[in-house]
Design an enzyme around this catalytic site. Structure first.
Site, PDB file in Angstrom:
ATOM      1  N   PRO A 145       0.736  -1.141   0.086  1.00 10.52           N
ATOM      2  CA  PRO A 145       0.116   0.029   0.182  1.00 10.52           C
ATOM      3  C   PRO A 145       0.891   1.411  -0.149  1.00 10.52           C
ATOM      4  O   PRO A 145       1.772   1.353   0.844  1.00 10.52           O
ATOM      5  CB  PRO A 145      -0.806  -0.155   1.348  1.00 10.52           C
ATOM      6  CG  PRO A 145      -0.826  -1.606   1.685  1.00 10.52           C
ATOM      7  CD  PRO A 145       0.699  -2.082   1.065  1.00 10.52           C
ATOM      8  N   GLU A 146       0.620   2.285  -1.013  1.00 15.21           N
ATOM      9  CA  GLU A 146       1.334   3.381  -1.197  1.00 15.21           C
ATOM     10  C   GLU A 146       0.516   4.520  -0.388  1.00 15.21           C
ATOM     11  O   GLU A 146      -0.710   4.378   0.208  1.00 15.21           O
ATOM     12  CB  GLU A 146       1.725   3.576  -2.539  1.00 15.21           C
ATOM     13  CG  GLU A 146       2.687   2.449  -3.171  1.00 15.21           C
ATOM     14  CD  GLU A 146       2.950   2.650  -4.297  1.00 15.21           C
ATOM     15  OE1 GLU A 146       2.959   3.756  -5.135  1.00 15.21           O
ATOM     16  OE2 GLU A 146       3.333   1.533  -5.065  1.00 15.21           O
ATOM     17  N   LYS A 168       3.931   6.125   4.504  1.00 17.59           N
ATOM     18  CA  LYS A 168       3.089   4.884   4.503  1.00 17.59           C
ATOM     19  C   LYS A 168       2.939   4.425   5.657  1.00 17.59           C
ATOM     20  O   LYS A 168       2.155   3.254   5.832  1.00 17.59           O
ATOM     21  CB  LYS A 168       4.088   3.864   3.602  1.00 17.59           C
ATOM     22  CG  LYS A 168       4.100   4.273   2.343  1.00 17.59           C
ATOM     23  CD  LYS A 168       4.996   3.117   1.465  1.00 17.59           C
ATOM     24  CE  LYS A 168       5.486   3.457   0.210  1.00 17.59           C
ATOM     25  NZ  LYS A 168       6.442   2.414  -0.292  1.00 17.59           N
ATOM     26  N   ARG A 192       1.434 -12.008   4.175  1.00 17.37           N
ATOM     27  CA  ARG A 192       2.941 -12.526   4.416  1.00 17.37           C
ATOM     28  C   ARG A 192       3.713 -12.133   5.670  1.00 17.37           C
ATOM     29  O   ARG A 192       4.648 -12.296   5.700  1.00 17.37           O
ATOM     30  CB  ARG A 192       3.627 -11.863   3.198  1.00 17.37           C
ATOM     31  CG  ARG A 192       3.367 -12.489   1.784  1.00 17.37           C
ATOM     32  CD  ARG A 192       4.079 -11.959   0.693  1.00 17.37           C
ATOM     33  NE  ARG A 192       5.414 -12.437   0.716  1.00 17.37           N
ATOM     34  CZ  ARG A 192       6.396 -12.074  -0.211  1.00 17.37           C
ATOM     35  NH1 ARG A 192       6.014 -11.369  -1.231  1.00 17.37           N
ATOM     36  NH2 ARG A 192       7.526 -12.609   0.092  1.00 17.37           N
TER      37      ARG A 192
END
Length: 293
Positions: A2-3, A60, A129
């Site tokens: 996610p940016e 972020k 992850r």
């Protein structure tokens, strides 16, 4: 990962919901994601009973300010996203209570941190992850935290002028794709939006920054503002794992021009076919027709 548009969408959504509620319970099955304090018991103790005051963003990072001069920092890393809803814990697995994307979208099932709130709902971190990073830090000392103090300017703030942008890039010898993703130079841009910005500006991702003309720098600067604003309006890009707190997808993947468009015709109508190249360990997508080296 996610940016800026994705993180800001999460923050904007949660800002309308969380302030005023208190934290009733904290659960995790992956204590390694908690970086400070080192003990999960101490992490839980510092959160229990605290009221949520504000939700904001820096780069972020999601920042949740609490009533004890503490801030909960969440960096979602590669596959993390924050969800807000109701779940029941069954045999060590959290199952969504209500029909909809929270329960039914498979990308929303990897819950590794669940914070129960005083309104009988929960704030959860889904992370396939398990690379996400969570920590607690004194609110009034956030500027001293390594994760915050070295972040560059916010590209959508008024203070991010062309003159500042040009000065920050002065004498840089790296490739422009890498420089745009350098969080010490500009906050919040990663693979997706670096490719999108350079496609918009017509600049090849391998071009060295110190070889860019003032006109090219201006095109990149304008493209940064344009692309990030457009992505914010679309509520982020859900090509991969990212979801909004409601569990729903963002919409930027429907209108993107370069990222993950390898092999497709360039939307400029110039006859180009989008290519993908590796720069370091990261991918860049571009049109060889209007983004010439």
């Amino acid at each position: 990962m996610p940016e800026l548009p994705e993180v800001q969408t999460i923050v904007s959504d949660l800002s309308k919901i969380l302030p005023g509620f208190s934290i009733r319970e904290v659960w995790t099955d992956w204590k390694k994601l908690i970086k400070n304090p080192k003990s999960f018991d101490e992490f839980r103790r510092q959160l229990l009973g605290r009221k949520i005051l504000k939700v904001r963003r820096r780069g972020k990072n999601i920042l949740i300010d609490l009533s004890n001069n503490k801030t909960l920092l969440i960096h979602q890393k590669m596959t993390g996203h924050m969800l807000y809803g109701r779940w029941n814990l069954r045999q060590g697995r959290w199952i969504g209570v209500e029909k909809g994307p929270i329960r039914d979208d498979p990308q929303n099932r990897f819950l590794h941190l669940v914070i129960s709130l005083s309104n009988n709902k929960q704030l959860a971190l889904s992370d396939l992850r398990k690379f996400a990073k969570v920590l607690i830090w004194p609110t009034d000392k956030l500027s001293e935290l390594e994760d915050i103090k070295n972040i560059g300017p916010e590209p959508l703030e008024k203070s991010f002028t062309f003159e500042k942008f040009k000065k920050d890039l002065e004498k840089k010898k790296a490739k422009i794709h890498q420089v745009l993703m350098n969080q010490k130079i500009i906050a919040g841009i990663g693979n997706i939006y670096s490719s999108e910005i350079l496609w918009e500006a017509g600049i090849h991702p391998l071009k060295e920054v110190n070889k860019l003309s003032e006109e090219e720098l201006k095109k990149i600067y304008q493209a940064i503002k344009k692309v990030l604003t457009k992505a914010l309006k679309a509520k982020g890009d859900s090509t991969s794992d990212y979801r909004r707190p409601s569990g729903e997808k963002g919409g930027y993947q429907k209108i993107q021009n370069a990222y993950q468009m390898e092999g497709k015709k360039c939307k400029k109508g110039d006859g180009g076919i989008i290519k993908r190249i590796k720069i370091g360990s990261r991918s860049a997508h571009f049109c060889p027709k209007h983004q010439k080296l």
